[in-house]
Design a protein around this motif. Structure first.
Motif, PDB file in Angstrom:
ATOM      1  N   GLU A  72      25.973  44.815  26.294  1.00  6.84           N
ATOM      2  CA  GLU A  72      24.653  45.335  26.658  1.00  6.84           C
ATOM      3  C   GLU A  72      24.469  45.381  28.166  1.00  6.84           C
ATOM      4  O   GLU A  72      23.658  46.156  28.665  1.00  6.84           O
ATOM      5  CB  GLU A  72      23.556  44.495  26.009  1.00  6.84           C
ATOM      6  CG  GLU A  72      23.484  44.686  24.507  1.00  6.84           C
ATOM      7  CD  GLU A  72      22.119  44.351  23.949  1.00  6.84           C
ATOM      8  OE1 GLU A  72      21.288  43.799  24.687  1.00  6.84           O
ATOM      9  OE2 GLU A  72      21.882  44.645  22.764  1.00  6.84           O
ATOM     10  N   ALA A  73      25.201  44.552  28.902  1.00  8.15           N
ATOM     11  CA  ALA A  73      25.130  44.573  30.371  1.00  8.15           C
ATOM     12  C   ALA A  73      26.475  44.124  30.910  1.00  8.15           C
ATOM     13  O   ALA A  73      27.195  43.367  30.260  1.00  8.15           O
ATOM     14  CB  ALA A  73      24.020  43.649  30.873  1.00  8.15           C
ATOM     15  N   PHE A  74      26.824  44.635  32.089  1.00  4.98           N
ATOM     16  CA  PHE A  74      28.091  44.196  32.675  1.00  4.98           C
ATOM     17  C   PHE A  74      28.020  44.249  34.195  1.00  4.98           C
ATOM     18  O   PHE A  74      27.247  45.012  34.779  1.00  4.98           O
ATOM     19  CB  PHE A  74      29.254  45.039  32.144  1.00  4.98           C
ATOM     20  CG  PHE A  74      29.565  46.285  32.918  1.00  4.98           C
ATOM     21  CD1 PHE A  74      30.688  46.367  33.726  1.00  4.98           C
ATOM     22  CD2 PHE A  74      28.730  47.397  32.837  1.00  4.98           C
ATOM     23  CE1 PHE A  74      30.972  47.518  34.428  1.00  4.98           C
ATOM     24  CE2 PHE A  74      29.013  48.550  33.537  1.00  4.98           C
ATOM     25  CZ  PHE A  74      30.149  48.611  34.346  1.00  4.98           C
ATOM     26  N   GLU A  75      28.801  43.390  34.804  1.00 11.07           N
ATOM     27  CA  GLU A  75      29.012  43.421  36.245  1.00 11.07           C
ATOM     28  C   GLU A  75      30.492  43.654  36.480  1.00 11.07           C
ATOM     29  O   GLU A  75      31.335  43.200  35.705  1.00 11.07           O
ATOM     30  CB  GLU A  75      28.607  42.084  36.892  1.00 11.07           C
ATOM     31  CG  GLU A  75      27.141  41.742  36.775  1.00 11.07           C
ATOM     32  CD  GLU A  75      26.859  40.387  37.399  1.00 11.07           C
ATOM     33  OE1 GLU A  75      27.353  40.135  38.516  1.00 11.07           O
ATOM     34  OE2 GLU A  75      26.174  39.581  36.757  1.00 11.07           O
ATOM     35  N   ARG A  76      30.809  44.354  37.546  1.00  9.68           N
ATOM     36  CA  ARG A  76      32.216  44.599  37.833  1.00  9.68           C
ATOM     37  C   ARG A  76      32.603  43.961  39.159  1.00  9.68           C
ATOM     38  O   ARG A  76      31.784  43.823  40.067  1.00  9.68           O
ATOM     39  CB  ARG A  76      32.526  46.097  37.824  1.00  9.68           C
ATOM     40  CG  ARG A  76      31.834  46.919  38.867  1.00  9.68           C
ATOM     41  CD  ARG A  76      32.414  48.340  38.875  1.00  9.68           C
ATOM     42  NE  ARG A  76      31.516  49.331  38.301  1.00  9.68           N
ATOM     43  CZ  ARG A  76      31.933  50.363  37.583  1.00  9.68           C
ATOM     44  NH1 ARG A  76      33.200  50.531  37.334  1.00  9.68           N
ATOM     45  NH2 ARG A  76      31.070  51.223  37.104  1.00  9.68           N
ATOM     46  N   ARG A  77      33.844  43.607  39.231  1.00  6.18           N
ATOM     47  CA  ARG A  77      34.420  43.079  40.459  1.00  6.18           C
ATOM     48  C   ARG A  77      35.720  43.816  40.705  1.00  6.18           C
ATOM     49  O   ARG A  77      36.513  44.010  39.772  1.00  6.18           O
ATOM     50  CB  ARG A  77      34.711  41.571  40.344  1.00  6.18           C
ATOM     51  CG  ARG A  77      33.487  40.711  40.045  1.00  6.18           C
ATOM     52  CD  ARG A  77      32.643  40.511  41.309  1.00  6.18           C
ATOM     53  NE  ARG A  77      31.572  39.548  41.054  1.00  6.18           N
ATOM     54  CZ  ARG A  77      30.384  39.870  40.577  1.00  6.18           C
ATOM     55  NH1 ARG A  77      30.125  41.131  40.266  1.00  6.18           N
ATOM     56  NH2 ARG A  77      29.453  38.960  40.386  1.00  6.18           N
ATOM     57  N   LEU A  78      35.948  44.231  41.930  1.00  2.00           N
ATOM     58  CA  LEU A  78      37.230  44.854  42.234  1.00  2.00           C
ATOM     59  C   LEU A  78      38.333  43.823  42.053  1.00  2.00           C
ATOM     60  O   LEU A  78      38.142  42.638  42.358  1.00  2.00           O
ATOM     61  CB  LEU A  78      37.241  45.400  43.658  1.00  2.00           C
ATOM     62  CG  LEU A  78      36.389  46.652  43.899  1.00  2.00           C
ATOM     63  CD1 LEU A  78      36.356  46.995  45.377  1.00  2.00           C
ATOM     64  CD2 LEU A  78      36.915  47.829  43.102  1.00  2.00           C
ATOM     65  N   PRO A  79      39.502  44.225  41.558  1.00  2.00           N
ATOM     66  CA  PRO A  79      40.594  43.272  41.351  1.00  2.00           C
ATOM     67  C   PRO A  79      41.033  42.640  42.668  1.00  2.00           C
ATOM     68  O   PRO A  79      40.941  43.264  43.732  1.00  2.00           O
ATOM     69  CB  PRO A  79      41.703  44.126  40.736  1.00  2.00           C
ATOM     70  CG  PRO A  79      41.366  45.529  41.093  1.00  2.00           C
ATOM     71  CD  PRO A  79      39.875  45.594  41.167  1.00  2.00           C
ATOM     72  N   SER A  80      41.536  41.415  42.584  1.00  7.04           N
ATOM     73  CA  SER A  80      41.960  40.704  43.789  1.00  7.04           C
ATOM     74  C   SER A  80      43.457  40.427  43.810  1.00  7.04           C
ATOM     75  O   SER A  80      44.028  40.166  44.868  1.00  7.04           O
ATOM     76  CB  SER A  80      41.196  39.378  43.916  1.00  7.04           C
ATOM     77  OG  SER A  80      41.356  38.608  42.740  1.00  7.04           O
ATOM     78  N   ALA A  86      47.079  47.276  42.211  1.00  4.18           N
ATOM     79  CA  ALA A  86      48.011  48.377  41.949  1.00  4.18           C
ATOM     80  C   ALA A  86      47.586  49.164  40.707  1.00  4.18           C
ATOM     81  O   ALA A  86      47.604  50.404  40.706  1.00  4.18           O
ATOM     82  CB  ALA A  86      49.425  47.831  41.777  1.00  4.18           C
ATOM     83  N   GLU A  87      47.196  48.445  39.641  1.00  4.18           N
ATOM     84  CA  GLU A  87      46.757  49.125  38.420  1.00  4.18           C
ATOM     85  C   GLU A  87      45.497  49.954  38.673  1.00  4.18           C
ATOM     86  O   GLU A  87      45.350  51.072  38.184  1.00  4.18           O
ATOM     87  CB  GLU A  87      46.488  48.093  37.318  1.00  4.18           C
ATOM     88  CG  GLU A  87      47.748  47.481  36.728  1.00  4.18           C
ATOM     89  CD  GLU A  87      47.416  46.487  35.632  1.00  4.18           C
ATOM     90  OE1 GLU A  87      46.215  46.138  35.487  1.00  4.18           O
ATOM     91  OE2 GLU A  87      48.351  46.059  34.925  1.00  4.18           O
ATOM     92  N   TYR A  88      44.597  49.373  39.451  1.00  4.23           N
ATOM     93  CA  TYR A  88      43.331  50.054  39.737  1.00  4.23           C
ATOM     94  C   TYR A  88      43.563  51.335  40.539  1.00  4.23           C
ATOM     95  O   TYR A  88      43.066  52.403  40.182  1.00  4.23           O
ATOM     96  CB  TYR A  88      42.414  49.093  40.500  1.00  4.23           C
ATOM     97  CG  TYR A  88      41.068  49.676  40.870  1.00  4.23           C
ATOM     98  CD1 TYR A  88      40.118  49.943  39.900  1.00  4.23           C
ATOM     99  CD2 TYR A  88      40.748  49.947  42.204  1.00  4.23           C
ATOM    100  CE1 TYR A  88      38.881  50.463  40.231  1.00  4.23           C
ATOM    101  CE2 TYR A  88      39.514  50.475  42.543  1.00  4.23           C
ATOM    102  CZ  TYR A  88      38.590  50.729  41.555  1.00  4.23           C
ATOM    103  OH  TYR A  88      37.372  51.251  41.885  1.00  4.23           O
ATOM    104  N   LEU A  89      44.341  51.263  41.615  1.00  2.56           N
ATOM    105  CA  LEU A  89      44.592  52.442  42.455  1.00  2.56           C
ATOM    106  C   LEU A  89      45.432  53.479  41.731  1.00  2.56           C
ATOM    107  O   LEU A  89      45.317  54.680  41.995  1.00  2.56           O
ATOM    108  CB  LEU A  89      45.286  52.031  43.758  1.00  2.56           C
ATOM    109  CG  LEU A  89      44.453  51.219  44.755  1.00  2.56           C
ATOM    110  CD1 LEU A  89      45.294  50.898  45.986  1.00  2.56           C
ATOM    111  CD2 LEU A  89      43.195  51.975  45.163  1.00  2.56           C
ATOM    112  N   GLY A  90      46.305  53.026  40.819  1.00  2.00           N
ATOM    113  CA  GLY A  90      47.199  53.948  40.126  1.00  2.00           C
ATOM    114  C   GLY A  90      46.646  54.507  38.842  1.00  2.00           C
ATOM    115  O   GLY A  90      47.356  55.171  38.087  1.00  2.00           O
TER     116      GLY A  90
END
Length: 749
Positions: A72-80, A86-90
């Motif tokens: 119902e709600a979420f917060e996101r954090r960029l991977p560290s 690498a997964e995020y950028l790719g």
């Protein structure tokens, strides 16, 4: 009482199982901090693998997919971690950065990667193969994606469509959230196409008062803007104040007409509105629409009175040209050609088979003999192509002729205008019944001084989707030279399509053909039976018996959603004509599946889409409302698809798919300006009565060249023939052209 047990889950996104680009709904595979694999569902706008998230929700058991976490709600954090970065950028986030390059970037800069991309993208050149130009582009895309993610999160948080993100970002960039907080009602701009209640809901969430001046002003502007699509150039004062009160009142607040009037006066003083006594009405206009109507009345009234004189015997020239023509001209056709040779403005109107095309050819021949450089135009791409084919001279859409584009703030701008007119002596404009007053204003502004204008159309077809009733108002003013062609030529009399079109227009029931004819009626009443019969006709019966390919057949319906509307028809026709196959890639977007080989239609003007014509390597920009194409290829990794529109090839990224609809079936309104070898018209029971009119039936019939099949209820057809309601439009162009005195005019602002 809510018995759900809400819990918190922290984890990293490993896989996107499903993602709806239109509303952000997704199914995720998540690696929780405890090491368990979690299937999570919910709205996660622009989510990507490698992102770290904190989810709030509850556990449910899906009957087919088992245990899932309903978010119902979420917060996101960029991977560290290096792997997560690498997964995020790719993941396809940045065009041109695949998995290998993403891994190299993450390994080189580690946990500082996102800081480098944001503040020092030139450092990417430290990686072999990345040029300065590419480094800057990667940095630009990363910042843009980050800003768009924040905007998506804001929209999702307030239950607004995340598909608004590219539109808001394109116009407002990183100030979009601030602009929405300051004025939520900016969403009511036609550019965003958001209903007032949705913008009003955001305003209430942000704490704006129900009785604020901003809300009142937004309600007035929305009402006037909304009614442009109903064809009204103005709304009478008493109707406007009443409608605004209904819009702005609810169970907690009663909005009175005095407050609505205050808003109208306030907006007039700011120059947003014009109030004028015209056509016997206390009329309220949006400023731009008032100016368009007044400008057209002044300019076209002057052109209609312009008469060209020659220092030679023009009748002798006309006589010689007509004598030498391969087509015999009727007296009315000769009159039209003669008037066009002498007048600054002329209207040529008539139904199918009455010789409009032959007359246009004659006018072109005369203009050429007079040494005039003539341009041909039409409102849509298909209408322009048809005009080109019939005359042998290139015709362009009005938008392409004027070189349409976007100005600052996302508004339409034309390269050819008052200060940069077209290079021509005359313009012939076909399918004028489709043209609204704003587009007509743009064309007239671009005409050089002294240029002639020939307007060609069928006044009995549907009026334009936009504001005004241009062609009918022009004819009804009796100020513009108008030649109405009524004689049906002998060759056309052999066509039951032509004869039935005229019968319907006269209020008579159409008569089906015999076995060798071109007009048929298959009686079905239930929507499901109509839709199934239409699918059989397109997939097998018409190709088998007449040799038509499915591409030559166009299905039409008066409606989109009810009865045998285009939504249900398109789903069934896609299944019948282009079913799923291992060899065909597809992309789900919202409620639609777009598949390689699908016929699609662009449903809004987009001046930025780049296209190329491969045979001559010409490039240009702009795909417009009503353009029909075919999906050639889908590229999942690049998140785009390639579409061919006639001879133009364009690439659509996935965030543009909201501008497309399947087009195996289209509404009669959308078909205007086009002709098709075969037309199947779906007229089941249950269609909206307001769309069952004589001019919709007449327009649908006149779209068919070789074959027309009506599949539907005899009662529906009879109702349409009897229902000659054309729908009143508030427009004062006819009154202005008649130069009715307006002593009480009070133009404010």
């Amino acid at each position: 009482m809510d018995e759900r047990e809400y819990v918190l889950i922290r984890g990293t996104v490993e896989q996107i199982v499903f993602y709806n680009q239109e509303n952000g709904y997704a199914v995720l595979r998540l690696a929780s901090e405890e090491g368990a694999e979690v299937t999570a569902t919910g709205t996660f706008p622009n989510i990507g693998p490698g992102e770290q998230v904190i989810l709030t929700g509850y556990w449910v058991t899906h009957p087919s997919y088992g245990e899932q976490f309903a978010t119902e709600a979420f917060e996101r954090r960029l991977p560290s971690s290096v792997r997560g970065i690498a997964e995020y950028l790719g993941s396809g986030l940045i065009r041109g950065v695949g998995q290998r390059l993403a891994a190299r970037i993450a390994e080189r800069f580690g946990e500082d990667t996102f800081d480098v991309l944001t503040h020092a993208p030139d450092r990417l050149t430290e990686i072999r193969g990345i040029t300065e130009k590419k480094a800057r582009e990667i940095g630009r895309q990363f910042i843009e994606q980050s800003e768009m993610r924040l905007l998506m999160d804001f929209l999702s948080e307030h239950n607004l469509p995340v598909s608004l993100t590219p539109l808001l970002y394109k116009r407002l960039h990183d100030s979009a959230i601030d602009a929405l907080c300051e004025n939520p009602y900016l969403l009511c701009d036609p550019y965003y196409d958001v209903e007032f209640r949705i913008a009003d809901g955001l305003a209430m969430e942000l704490g704006l008062s129900l009785l604020s001046d901003e809300r009142a002003d937004a309600g007035v502007l929305y009402t006037l803007t909304f009614n442009l699509d109903n064809g009204h150039t103005f709304i009478p004062m008493e109707k406007l104040t009443h409608t605004v009160c209904v819009l702005l009142s609810d169970e907690d607040v009663e909005f009175d007409e005095a407050r609505a009037l205050e808003s109208i006066l306030r907006l007039s003083e700011r120059g947003k509105l014009v109030r004028e006594q015209i056509a016997g009405r206390d009329a309220v206009y949006l400023r731009s629409i008032h100016d368009a109507e007044a400008y057209l009345a002044e300019m076209l009234g002057g052109m209609a009175e312009r008469c060209f004189l020659y220092d030679f015997d023009v009748d002798e020239l006309l006589g010689a040209l007509m004598e030498g023509s391969e087509f015999p001209y009727s007296e009315k056709q000769k009159q039209a050609i003669s008037v066009a040779a002498r007048s600054g403005l002329v209207i040529l109107t008539g139904g199918p088979g009455t010789g409009k095309t032959t007359t246009v050819r004659g006018i072109l021949q005369v203009f050429e003999a007079l040494g005039l450089h003539t341009l041909l135009a039409a409102p849509t791409g298909r209408a322009a192509k048809r005009l080109s084919d019939l005359t042998g001279i290139e015709a362009r859409t009005i938008h392409r002729l004027l070189e349409a584009g976007f100005a600052a703030g996302g508004r339409t701008a034309f390269a050819h205008n008052l200060t940069n007119p077209l290079e021509c002596d005359a313009v012939i404009l076909d399918e004028v019944s489709m043209v609204d007053i704003t587009l007509m204003q743009a064309l007239v502004e671009a005409l050089p001084h002294g240029a002639r204008l020939v307007l060609v159309g069928d006044a009995d077809q549907l009026p334009p989707v936009g504001p005004g009733n241009f062609l009918r108002d022009m004819i009804g003013s009796h100020r513009v030279p108008t030649i109405g062609l009524t004689e049906i030529f002998r060759q056309a009399q052999k066509s039951d399509i032509v004869m039935n079109a005229h019968a319907v227009n006269a209020g008579r029931m159409p008569v089906p053909s015999g076995a060798d004819g071109d007009f048929f009626f298959l009686k079905r009443s239930e929507p499901s039976a109509v839709i199934e019969t239409v699918a059989q006709l397109c997939a097998s019966r018409l190709p088998k018996h007449y040799g038509f390919t499915p591409a030559q057949i166009q299905v039409l319906s008066p409606a989109k959603r009810q009865g045998s509307g285009t939504v249900a028809l398109n789903r069934r026709l896609q299944e019948a004509l282009n079913p799923p196959a291992e060899s065909k890639l597809e992309k789900r977007f919202g409620d639609w599946i777009f598949r390689e080989g699908d016929r699609v239609m662009q449903v809004r003007n987009n001046y930025d889409i780049v296209w190329e014509r491969r045979e001559d390597e010409e490039q240009g920009t702009g795909i417009f409302n009503g353009d029909v194409g075919e999906i050639l290829q889908i590229f999942p990794q690049q998140e785009c698809m390639v579409i061919r529109f006639d001879d133009r090839i364009a690439t659509y990224t996935y965030d543009m798919l909201g501008e497309l609809e399947l087009a195996y079936a289209v509404t009669v309104h959308k078909s205007q300006g086009s002709e098709f070898d075969a037309v199947v018209l779906a007229l089941s029971d249950g269609l909206p009565r307001r769309l069952l009119t004589r001019n919709i039936l007449y327009t649908a019939i006149t779209r068919a060249k070789q074959l027309l099949v009506i599949v539907g209820s005899a009662d529906t057809v009879a109702y349409m023939v009897e229902n000659n309601q054309k729908g009143r439009r508030y427009s004062a162009l006819k009154a202005r052209l008649r130069a009715e005195p307006t002593p009480n005019a009070s133009v404010l602002g």
